[in-house]
Design an enzyme around this catalytic site. Structure first.
Site, PDB file in Angstrom:
ATOM      1  N   LYS B 115       0.890  -8.274 -11.417  1.00 48.55           N
ATOM      2  CA  LYS B 115      -0.491  -7.935 -11.039  1.00 48.55           C
ATOM      3  C   LYS B 115      -1.509  -8.839 -11.706  1.00 48.55           C
ATOM      4  CE  LYS B 115       0.407  -4.517 -14.353  1.00 48.55           C
ATOM      5  NZ  LYS B 115       1.496  -3.585 -14.415  1.00 48.55           N
ATOM      6  N   VAL B 142       1.273  -3.484  -7.199  1.00 44.13           N
ATOM      7  CA  VAL B 142       0.364  -2.339  -7.148  1.00 44.13           C
ATOM      8  C   VAL B 142       1.072  -1.117  -6.574  1.00 44.13           C
ATOM      9  CG1 VAL B 142      -1.855  -1.451  -6.358  1.00 44.13           C
ATOM     10  CG2 VAL B 142      -1.561  -3.917  -6.672  1.00 44.13           C
ATOM     11  N   ILE B 146       4.798   2.606  -3.316  1.00 44.23           N
ATOM     12  CA  ILE B 146       3.810   2.956  -2.288  1.00 44.23           C
ATOM     13  C   ILE B 146       3.487   1.694  -1.498  1.00 44.23           C
ATOM     14  CG2 ILE B 146       1.521   3.922  -1.876  1.00 44.23           C
ATOM     15  CD1 ILE B 146       1.634   5.160  -4.665  1.00 44.23           C
ATOM     16  N   LYS B 215      -4.971  -4.381 -10.738  1.00 44.59           N
ATOM     17  CA  LYS B 215      -4.486  -3.860  -9.455  1.00 44.59           C
ATOM     18  C   LYS B 215      -5.631  -3.748  -8.437  1.00 44.59           C
ATOM     19  CE  LYS B 215      -0.690  -1.290 -11.623  1.00 44.59           C
ATOM     20  NZ  LYS B 215      -0.356   0.002 -12.265  1.00 44.59           N
TER      21      LYS B 215
END
Lengths: 440, 440
Positions: B115, B142, B146, B215
């Site tokens: 990141k 990040v 997800i 992020k």
């Protein structure tokens, strides 16, 4: 008839054919017309609509749609030599299935929102697309703009899905929410949904669970890598639920939702079903209300994942079709995979925090004596910061101090900083403990 | 030194170089070793690790990792002629940035979870990748597993993001949850997080907001199409929050979360910041607790979207790296975009609902007379269905009827169907109003 010999790069544009001109078709056609330059920047070539198939040529259309492209003959679109991508938004199986098959057979790529066709014939169509080197994309078929197809195709490729639970029919979720929150009868909640445009005149496919079955078949096919015929999916609708079932559920600590469930059970068999279910009221899915949809995955590596958003409606569905269209088009121009919408060139201008407005929470320790609040209020008032609420409590008698909590109306950050500087210098203010912005 | 002349297709495999062998690096190496055939099926060519860069060659490694591939010389990996894809999992900027630059300059594709590098240099690296025809993927940077990078790159390409709000640091969210729920002091909650492995020995980058800033810079770059330098992002950590701030917040109807926020404000400027914020306690993000992460988008077409899941940890991060790796590898084999994990061939076997077990909710209208419950219990007992709870209420005196609600322990569906058939034939049972399965 086969696809024209010139490819999009030699031709200088990507040809698009549109089948169906309902709300979503119109939204897509309008976006192609109004956002042409943004799309071209992202794709590398312009998109040009070559033909639009409609049922009724006489109906009036959006002024943004070129009337000369309208046709009632499918072959005008499907056999047009310069159509690289066919967007199928007719719905149903009868006309859509042969159209998608025909397009793929000619090596044209297809973007569709057709859950029924994908549920019943998805595996065969995907194999056909692969054999012909074409793309078949269907993000709009399940969950509107929720990128659930993309998550299954891409994000979860490294993980093995164990359980998938979803609320994927907005109409029934709206009805169940009204029944749960207001104690409405099913029929009244359905009428209300129809009045608001959340349910169709003939709502049977939603209410009896068929729509959710089609969507679940598509999700299960991607999650478990094998076709799941919709007829094999157990299905129960919501028509028999009574308001008092929701009261009992509440008393027992549950919500009632129409769930679409697919589980990989022990010996390679699948448990796949759609029915109203009790779920613990503190579960994530229990809190998905109204027309919203959510899909929850449990997988070995990734753990729990939940995707939530508007599962239907013209905006979200149009958005899903456009994102598929852009991805397929990028593949045709060899742009090699996804990239951000804009060219990453000029650095974005960030507005300094001093120039932003917020509501604030302020916690202060002050002297426990008369006139303190008035003194604080004066400093805030002088800085044009107006007070929304005050809590004064927790007097510490030995220290002779009290705690004051103030929330403000929207104020400029620079004004607040000036005011807190002045507050700190007041004799009666011993400490400013916390300043926290409210995110509205 | 430039990339070897033979491409992966002529060579017969895709060469992978791994930089960094921490928890995630080991997870990726193990997956490449144990899931080789599944990956090959999905990609079309096998993946072969050509070299693994580590800091300490003497440390003991997973038995699944080929020791002969271990090196402490970056050039053994970066200049290996048969490395097509470099997976960078070293973290930090010093060694990682030149490694990523070098790989891209040679036309090799890169998958990274870094990141910091993506926040500070992402736009330049993406431009470099594009110029060299290589891919640069960073889903793991990040939100763990997800699929938020994928959603921004693909799913939302058709929509314009207006507001992005996120909880993207699991360490601080865990600490804030303990402070809110149990009234713990910050220091105690931090120690607890360290003991559980949710916070590092030096937690400052998490606690002071730096991790969230990196992020957010990555997300904002993708959402708004222009680089946002991390130094321009306003940042406040959580170290100054007191337990009583959470009590006041609760009384005022709010939760306190460390939010990462990016908004497109009126005149093309961005509002980008990370700080503790009050958010309404009924907002979706207020309910994201513990080590979970969530990213919420509001966009013009798609409306509200929320992605929720485990934002860190070896499993989720490994999953994100693998999905990027698979996608890049598919691009190299010309497999043309994403496809399901398995070949869609054999139809999945669906277990019939009769053979599944559930807990049930049963609502019945019965005669208001003695012995009714005993009669019902006997029928259920004969079918081996054991009762978990009973509610009897709402006696209708004029009809002489009462309502009984029973929840059962786990029972076979076929047994329940047999029993309800028998219950219906009892004189004292007037109607079985509802049978609803409990989803556990």
């Amino acid at each position: 008839m086969s696809k024209g010999s010139a490819g999009p790069i030699e031709r200088g544009y990507i040809g698009v054919g549109l089948l169906g001109m309902g709300v979503v078709g119109t939204g897509v056609a309008e976006a192609l017309s109004t956002q042409g330059s943004l799309l071209e920047e992202s794709i590398g070539l312009p998109l040009k609509v070559q033909g639009i198939l409609v049922r009724d040529a006489g109906r009036s259309r959006s002024s943004l749609v070129d009337a000369s492209l309208i046709t009632t003959e499918a072959k005008d679109v499907l056999e047009h030599p310069d159509v690289d991508i066919v967007i199928e938004l007719m719905g149903g199986e009868d006309a859509a299935l042969p159209a998608i098959r025909g397009a793929l057979a000619d090596g044209r790529s297809v973007v569709t929102g057709n859950k029924e066709v994908m549920a019943k014939h998805g595996a065969g169509l995907l194999a056909m697309a692969r054999a012909k080197g074409a793309s078949l994309k269907f993000e709009a078929a399940v969950g509107g703009a929720i990128p659930v197809i993309s998550a299954l195709e891409r994000g979860l490729t490294g993980a093995r899905v164990q359980t998938l639970r979803a609320i994927i029919n907005g109409t029934t979720n709206y009805i169940l929410t009204r029944m749960a929150v207001e104690g409405m009868a099913f029929e009244d909640a359905l009428s209300d949904a129809q009045e608001r445009g959340y349910a169709e005149a003939d709502p049977s496919n939603d209410v009896n669970g068929t729509d959710a079955v089609y969507k679940l078949a598509v999700l299960a096919m991607l999650a478990y890598g094998s076709p799941v015929s919709p007829e094999l999916i157990y299905c129960e609708g919501i028509g028999n639920l009574a308001p008092r079932d929701f009261r009992y559920a509440h008393d027992l600590g549950y919500a009632i939702k129409l769930l679409a469930i697919a589980k990989d059970i022990d010996d390679g068999e699948l448990d796949v079903r759609v029915h109203p279910a009790f779920i613990a009221s503190d579960a994530q899915l229990a809190k998905v209300d109204g027309v919203y949809n959510a899909v929850q995955f449990d997988s070995d590596l990734a753990g729990e994942l939940l995707l939530y958003g508007r599962g239907a409606g013209s905006g979200p569905t149009t958005s899903a079709v456009l994102s598929d269209l852009i991805e397929v088009a990028r593949g045709l121009t060899g742009r090699g995979g996804p990239r951000p919408r804009h060219t990453l060139s000029a650095a974005g201008r960030v507005r300094p925090i001093d120039e932003l407005d917020f509501r604030y929470y302020l916690r202060m320790t002050v002297a426990d004596q008369p006139g303190v609040l008035a003194a604080i209020a004066r400093v805030l008032g002088d800085a044009s910061i107006s007070i929304a609420s005050v809590i004064q409590q927790e007097v510490d008698e030995t220290a002779g101090s009290a705690e004051i909590v103030i929330t403000t109306h929207r104020s400029r950050e620079s004004a607040l900083r000036g005011a807190t500087g002045k507050l700190t210098s007041l004799d009666v203010v011993r400490e400013i403990g916390s300043i926290i912005r409210v995110e509205e």
